[in-house]
Design a protein around this motif. Structure first.
Motif, mmCIF file in Angstrom:
data_model
loop_
_atom_site.group_PDB
_atom_site.id
_atom_site.type_symbol
_atom_site.label_atom_id
_atom_site.label_comp_id
_atom_site.label_asym_id
_atom_site.label_seq_id
_atom_site.Cartn_x
_atom_site.Cartn_y
_atom_site.Cartn_z
ATOM 1 N N THR A 243 0.855 -1.187 0.000
ATOM 2 C CA THR A 243 0.000 0.000 0.000
ATOM 3 C C THR A 243 0.892 1.238 0.000
ATOM 4 O OG1 THR A 243 -1.658 -1.179 1.300
ATOM 5 C CG2 THR A 243 -1.886 1.212 1.140
ATOM 6 N N VAL A 244 0.672 2.121 -0.951
ATOM 7 C CA VAL A 244 1.470 3.338 -1.082
ATOM 8 C C VAL A 244 0.531 4.537 -1.109
ATOM 9 C CG1 VAL A 244 3.085 4.629 -2.552
ATOM 10 C CG2 VAL A 244 3.263 2.136 -2.384
ATOM 11 N N THR A 245 0.918 5.608 -0.410
ATOM 12 C CA THR A 245 0.184 6.877 -0.500
ATOM 13 C C THR A 245 1.180 7.998 -0.756
ATOM 14 O OG1 THR A 245 0.350 7.456 1.853
ATOM 15 C CG2 THR A 245 -1.486 6.043 1.199
ATOM 16 N N ALA A 246 0.708 9.051 -1.408
ATOM 17 C CA ALA A 246 1.535 10.239 -1.633
ATOM 18 C C ALA A 246 0.606 11.422 -1.874
ATOM 19 C CB ALA A 246 2.464 10.051 -2.834
ATOM 20 N N VAL A 247 0.796 12.498 -1.105
ATOM 21 C CA VAL A 247 -0.054 13.686 -1.237
ATOM 22 C C VAL A 247 0.819 14.936 -1.155
ATOM 23 C CG1 VAL A 247 -2.087 12.565 -0.253
ATOM 24 C CG2 VAL A 247 -0.505 13.773 1.251
ATOM 25 N N ALA A 248 0.287 16.032 -1.661
ATOM 26 C CA ALA A 248 0.934 17.342 -1.567
ATOM 27 C C ALA A 248 -0.098 18.352 -1.106
ATOM 28 C CB ALA A 248 1.520 17.761 -2.911
ATOM 29 N N ASP A 249 0.349 19.343 -0.304
ATOM 30 C CA ASP A 249 -0.620 20.327 0.175
ATOM 31 C C ASP A 249 -1.174 21.171 -0.959
ATOM 32 O OD1 ASP A 249 1.747 21.669 -0.284
ATOM 33 O OD2 ASP A 249 1.724 22.809 1.593
#
Length: 263
Positions: A243-249
């Motif tokens: 499971t991978v997540t990646a976010v930017a503001d």
């Protein structure tokens, strides 16, 4: 820009094994991070070593059984642009295991004859993006650029391998980068190419699935052989959950007609 990412892996080792993990952001990033590796309720120690371009590898000894790996990271601001050496130019012009630029030289010359610089970069990106179909599970881990060209389908690493092979066939140094990619769908580890143009490494992503400006570098190398997120020796190791997540503001709008650098 503040970017954050996480990775969760559940492994099953079928015997005593040595793992090589590559899921942490590159060493030149300004990051706050936590990596935990647990087997049978015990947190395992690991050794970390540096590969080229800031790639960090964690070396772990495990016994038979389940291993849980959890990594979280937050990156604020931009990291320094990677330095370029003469050996980089030599290494990334040569054919490699998954980027057979020598075999694809005739095709590259026929399709992109007379193009140089930014025009060549744009033409190769557009050609690969329009001639391949993104199909998860359609390619094998052993597929290189030649098989991708014949199959006309694949995932991000296949797109990147074909881009790299075409660029090298036109004497443009090119390499593969594994990244965390805010905005990516479906979410996973992502792979893009970098081309040495105008005195800097420029990001090339023929999939167009995530903004190039928010990518976070993990590993850099000739092709997927240098950037695998997990490898093992001594016994088979099964990957049961990833499971991978990646976010930017703030998720940038990516203008594909402009050059972008991975920072």
């Amino acid at each position: 820009m503040t970017r954050s990412a996480s990775a969760h892996l559940e492994l099953e080792a079928l015997g005593a094994a040595e793992l090589v993990l590559s899921i942490t952001v590159a060493a030149d990033a300004t990051a706050t991070e936590l990596l935990r590796i647990v087997q049978n309720g015990i947190q395992l120690e690991y050794r970390e070593t540096l590969d080229q371009h800031g790639t960090r590898l964690q070396l772990i000894s495990v016994q038979a059984g389940r291993i849980d790996i959890d990594y979280t990271v937050e990156v604020t601001g931009e990291s320094e642009a990677p330095e370029v050496s003469d050996i980089d130019i030599v290494r990334y012009l040569r054919p490699s295991r998954y980027c057979e630029s020598d075999h694809l030289w005739p095709t590259a010359q026929a399709e992109f004859r007379g193009l140089t610089g930014t025009a060549l970069l744009e033409a190769i990106t557009a050609w690969v993006g329009s001639h391949l179909s993104y199909v998860p599970g359609a390619s094998l881990p052993t597929d290189g650029a030649v098989r991708t060209l014949l199959a006309r389908q694949g995932v991000c690493r296949d797109y990147a391998h074909l881009v790299i092979a075409f660029l090298r066939a036109h004497d443009v140094p090119a390499r593969l980068v594994s990244v965390y990619a805010p905005g990516l769908s479906p979410m996973d580890f992502h792979a893009v190419a970098e081309a040495y143009l105008d005195g800097a490494w420029q990001v090339v992503d023929a999939t167009g699935l995530a903004p190039r400006q928010s990518l976070m570098r993990i590993a850099t190398g000739r092709d997927a052989a240098d950037t695998a997120f997990l490898s093992s020796a001594g016994a088979a190791v099964l990957l049961n959950v990833l499971t991978v997540t990646a976010v930017a503001d703030v998720l940038p709008r990516d203008d594909v007609t402009e050059l972008a650098r991975l920072r």
